[in-house]
Design a protein around this motif. Structure first.
Motif, short mmCIF file in Angstrom:
data_model
loop_
_atom_site.label_atom_id
_atom_site.label_comp_id
_atom_site.label_asym_id
_atom_site.label_seq_id
_atom_site.Cartn_x
_atom_site.Cartn_y
_atom_site.Cartn_z
N GLY A 1 0.83 -1.20 0.00
CA GLY A 1 0.00 0.00 0.00
C GLY A 1 0.86 1.26 0.00
O GLY A 1 2.08 1.20 0.17
N ARG A 2 0.24 2.37 -0.17
CA ARG A 2 0.93 3.65 -0.36
C ARG A 2 1.88 4.01 0.78
O ARG A 2 2.93 4.60 0.55
N ASN A 3 1.56 3.70 2.01
CA ASN A 3 2.39 4.10 3.15
C ASN A 3 3.25 2.97 3.69
O ASN A 3 3.67 3.01 4.84
N GLY A 4 3.48 1.97 2.88
CA GLY A 4 4.30 0.85 3.32
C GLY A 4 3.52 -0.23 4.03
O GLY A 4 4.10 -1.22 4.48
N ASP A 5 2.19 -0.06 4.13
CA ASP A 5 1.37 -1.11 4.72
C ASP A 5 1.09 -2.15 3.63
O ASP A 5 1.30 -1.92 2.46
N TRP A 6 0.62 -3.31 4.02
CA TRP A 6 0.31 -4.38 3.08
C TRP A 6 -1.20 -4.55 3.02
O TRP A 6 -1.84 -4.72 4.05
N VAL A 7 -1.76 -4.48 1.82
CA VAL A 7 -3.21 -4.52 1.63
C VAL A 7 -3.63 -5.84 0.99
O VAL A 7 -2.84 -6.49 0.32
N GLU A 8 -4.87 -6.22 1.22
CA GLU A 8 -5.34 -7.53 0.78
C GLU A 8 -5.96 -7.55 -0.61
O GLU A 8 -6.22 -8.63 -1.14
N PHE A 9 -6.19 -6.39 -1.19
CA PHE A 9 -6.79 -6.35 -2.52
C PHE A 9 -5.94 -5.50 -3.45
O PHE A 9 -5.51 -4.41 -3.07
N VAL A 10 -5.70 -5.99 -4.65
CA VAL A 10 -4.84 -5.31 -5.60
C VAL A 10 -5.35 -3.91 -5.93
O VAL A 10 -4.56 -3.00 -6.20
N GLU A 11 -6.64 -3.69 -5.86
CA GLU A 11 -7.20 -2.37 -6.15
C GLU A 11 -6.72 -1.31 -5.16
O GLU A 11 -6.74 -0.12 -5.46
N ALA A 12 -6.28 -1.73 -3.98
CA ALA A 12 -5.81 -0.80 -2.94
C ALA A 12 -4.28 -0.64 -2.96
O ALA A 12 -3.72 0.08 -2.14
N ALA A 13 -3.63 -1.31 -3.90
CA ALA A 13 -2.16 -1.28 -3.97
C ALA A 13 -1.64 0.09 -4.40
O ALA A 13 -2.34 0.87 -5.04
N TRP A 14 -0.40 0.34 -4.03
CA TRP A 14 0.31 1.55 -4.46
C TRP A 14 0.69 1.36 -5.92
O TRP A 14 1.45 0.45 -6.27
N ILE A 15 0.18 2.20 -6.79
CA ILE A 15 0.49 2.13 -8.21
C ILE A 15 1.77 2.92 -8.45
O ILE A 15 1.84 4.12 -8.18
N LEU A 16 2.77 2.24 -8.94
CA LEU A 16 4.10 2.81 -9.13
C LEU A 16 4.26 3.25 -10.58
O LEU A 16 4.23 2.42 -11.49
N ASN A 17 4.42 4.54 -10.78
CA ASN A 17 4.50 5.09 -12.13
C ASN A 17 5.86 5.66 -12.49
O ASN A 17 6.03 6.17 -13.59
N SER A 18 6.82 5.60 -11.57
CA SER A 18 8.14 6.17 -11.86
C SER A 18 9.22 5.34 -11.18
O SER A 18 8.94 4.55 -10.27
N GLU A 19 10.44 5.53 -11.63
CA GLU A 19 11.58 4.84 -11.01
C GLU A 19 11.75 5.27 -9.55
O GLU A 19 12.11 4.46 -8.70
N GLU A 20 11.48 6.53 -9.27
CA GLU A 20 11.58 7.04 -7.90
C GLU A 20 10.58 6.32 -6.98
O GLU A 20 10.94 5.89 -5.88
N GLU A 21 9.34 6.18 -7.44
CA GLU A 21 8.34 5.45 -6.65
C GLU A 21 8.73 3.99 -6.50
O GLU A 21 8.54 3.40 -5.44
#
Length: 101
Positions: free
Chosen positions: A18-38
């Motif tokens: 997830g966005r803040n380093g937490d782990w989420v159970e559904f892919v829809e809630a995942a942190w979407i990484l759009n750059s090398e920095e992310e």
């Protein structure tokens, strides 16, 4: 688009970063990484999750928007995200149906 996936050690469930380093159970809630920095920041969170023995086997996967829904591009990862292909009443796909009812 990419995200990081792993298996949670306490129960073996598939999880996504997830966005803040937490782990989420559904892919829809995942942190979407759009750059090398992310991606670099996400990899640091993933390493920390493994070091704390919360998750195991972290790796990046590709995502796509299909019919307005976020999903993994690879078949293996779609199955991990949804659950068994032979029993739609099991896995995350069944949990989604219960939540929407």
């Amino acid at each position: 688009m990419k995200t990081i996936t792993a298996n949670r050690l306490v129960d073996g469930d598939v999880v996504w970063l997830g966005r803040n380093g937490d782990w989420v159970e559904f892919v829809e809630a995942a942190w979407i990484l759009n750059s090398e920095e992310e991606m670099r920041a996400a990899e640091e969170f993933a390493k920390a999750g493994e070091a704390s023995q919360y998750v195991l086997g972290t790796y990046a996967i590709d995502l796509e928007l299909k019919d307005g829904h976020l999903q993994p591009t690879a078949l293996k990862e779609r199955i991990r995200a949804k659950g068994p292909t032979t029993r739609l009443d099991l896995g995350k796909q069944a949990q989604r149906l219960l939540r929407s009812a």
